[in-house]
Design an enzyme around this catalytic site. Sequence first.
Site, mmCIF file in Angstrom:
data_model
loop_
_atom_site.group_PDB
_atom_site.id
_atom_site.type_symbol
_atom_site.label_atom_id
_atom_site.label_comp_id
_atom_site.label_asym_id
_atom_site.label_seq_id
_atom_site.Cartn_x
_atom_site.Cartn_y
_atom_site.Cartn_z
ATOM 1 N N GLU A 1 0.818 -1.224 0.000
ATOM 2 C CA GLU A 1 0.000 0.000 0.000
ATOM 3 C C GLU A 1 0.849 1.271 0.000
ATOM 4 O O GLU A 1 0.461 2.277 -0.592
ATOM 5 C CB GLU A 1 -0.948 0.002 1.213
ATOM 6 C CG GLU A 1 -2.046 -1.046 1.140
ATOM 7 C CD GLU A 1 -1.650 -2.389 1.746
ATOM 8 O OE1 GLU A 1 -2.529 -3.271 1.847
ATOM 9 O OE2 GLU A 1 -0.456 -2.560 2.121
ATOM 10 N N PHE B 1 -12.443 -6.217 13.607
ATOM 11 C CA PHE B 1 -11.328 -6.758 12.831
ATOM 12 C C PHE B 1 -10.906 -5.771 11.749
ATOM 13 O O PHE B 1 -11.733 -5.265 10.984
ATOM 14 C CB PHE B 1 -11.749 -8.091 12.190
ATOM 15 C CG PHE B 1 -10.697 -8.697 11.314
ATOM 16 C CD1 PHE B 1 -9.500 -9.149 11.847
ATOM 17 C CD2 PHE B 1 -10.894 -8.803 9.939
ATOM 18 C CE1 PHE B 1 -8.519 -9.707 11.041
ATOM 19 C CE2 PHE B 1 -9.919 -9.363 9.122
ATOM 20 C CZ PHE B 1 -8.725 -9.813 9.675
ATOM 21 N N MET C 1 24.385 7.949 3.112
ATOM 22 C CA MET C 1 24.329 9.284 3.692
ATOM 23 C C MET C 1 24.599 9.254 5.192
ATOM 24 O O MET C 1 25.332 10.106 5.720
ATOM 25 C CB MET C 1 22.972 9.933 3.415
ATOM 26 C CG MET C 1 22.911 11.395 3.822
ATOM 27 S SD MET C 1 24.115 12.424 2.957
ATOM 28 C CE MET C 1 23.200 12.840 1.478
#
Length: 566
Positions: free
Chosen positions: A50, A112, A480
């Site tokens: 997602e 749920f 970095m």
Amino acid sequence: MKLTGAQAFLKCLEEHGVDLIFGYPGGALIDVYDELMKNDNIHHVLTRHEQAAVHAADAYGRIKGSVGVALVTSGPGATNAVTGIASAYLDSIPLVVFTGQVPTKLIGNDAFQEVDIVGITRPITKHNYLVKDAEELIPIIREAFHLANTGRPGPVLVDLPKDVLATRITYPELKPISMRTYKPTYEPHPGQIEKACQAMLKAKKPVIYAGGGVILSDSNEELTELARKLNIPVTMTLMGLGGFPGTDPLSMGMLGMHGTYFANMAVANCDLLIAVGARFDDRVTGRVDAFAPHAQIIHIDIDPSSISKNVRVDIPIVADCKHALDAINAWFGRSKEFNVEECVEKNRPWHEQIREWKNKHPLGYIEETDIIKPQFVIQKLHELTGGDAIITTEVGQHQMWTAQFYHFNKPRQWATSGGLGVMGYGFPAAIGAQMAAPDKVVIDIAGDGSIQMNIQELATCRQEKLPVKVAILNNGYLGMVRQWQELFYNKQYSSTVMEVAPDFVKVAEAYGAVGLRALKPSDVEPVIKEALKTKNTVFMDFVIAREEGVYPMVPAGKATTEMLLV
């Protein structure tokens, strides 16, 4: 005839010109996904996470110049999207994220896959909604798109309970949207334009400081006209790259922590700073009391809350950047006080001074014959693409090298996570960019650490048959952080050594993509050429100098004139 909420939802997306969404299904959204199967007008891209769906939608919006759309399910689906939403919020990217939710009667019962995603995302969205009544579904979606893409753009979240999507409703007619408390100011105040122009006429050492607002407002042409008309040097933020041609003689490149020496020196010594669509971020200003200390500051921004937020400004102009720059150019077009030749002559010593700074410390690196320098890879990418590719990046050293050495001449060629700095942004962003511009070369420039954050999106690339190219600058470190440890922590490389790493060539091949590797400088050009002619997703693994640093660099808490140089 009444429609279900799911049917009405898709119809409303079509009403807003949406033909592509990025998402991941789940039980709360199963009605929507069932309707998507029957819909020939909206293409759904199944990402493998997602977070990747939101980053892809973000980049799609950046490159297309429209609102990106993501669709994720409730609970973990929604929380996985939070990083992408936060990144879009800090970069002011127009985005609408739809999340599934448990039925309204179960909200608050710890059902749920229930989370309070509205509460979680309140600080990182321009606005968000929980649709409690099916009759409010379409008006809320219309308002969400309006908010996302007007004023200062940003992400808007709409939470969709499962029962709302199943309820039948009458589709409401389209009406103009009017929000009593939301009325962005687009037109500049004439008095402020007059003050700004008079200040520009008087200035002997002016600098234009252009930010992401130039890209978002499509005001690059107006900015370029102003800079060339008044012979003003231009420096850009990370988000503003491409807002002014990077190869133009007036361009000083990026300013700030990893900006060019001459850009930082020019800002520190200018007598007028014209900030356009920028927010005076800490990575730009360094120590605030030492930032542009001798300058009168003009600040053009559509968001009034950004004015004097970090740095005090003298001439605020609250307006859309395009409208404000239009007004400024028009003022000079009709002004009897303005003379082009006089302006060029007045600024000549200033340009000579900037040229002296540039010659003293040009942007460069020490070349080697047997080790690949990362800057060399970026330069070759620029050369072999003619500077015409769309570039995305992850976050880290490779991001800064790209900003320094790939000279963007046009807007919407560049997508990176600027404000939040998300490792894992670049690869899904490249997917969104490629779908926004299918005829363009799209390259994600990545580090060997950050590419692993969303490497599963190789499956999305292959499923959608996207010819995305990924250039991995592989130094075996989280580069970095390692650089900071080298400079400020006595080379104590705590948890930054990538002791176990995948074979990126084999990983690409496992997904049906192409893997290429470069081990020495003479390999770089052939690998890039091979990748560019390959009609498939390609991973290019460039094994680079392990401890190469990004310079210039302004240490934390220092003034931007206190740069560490190569």
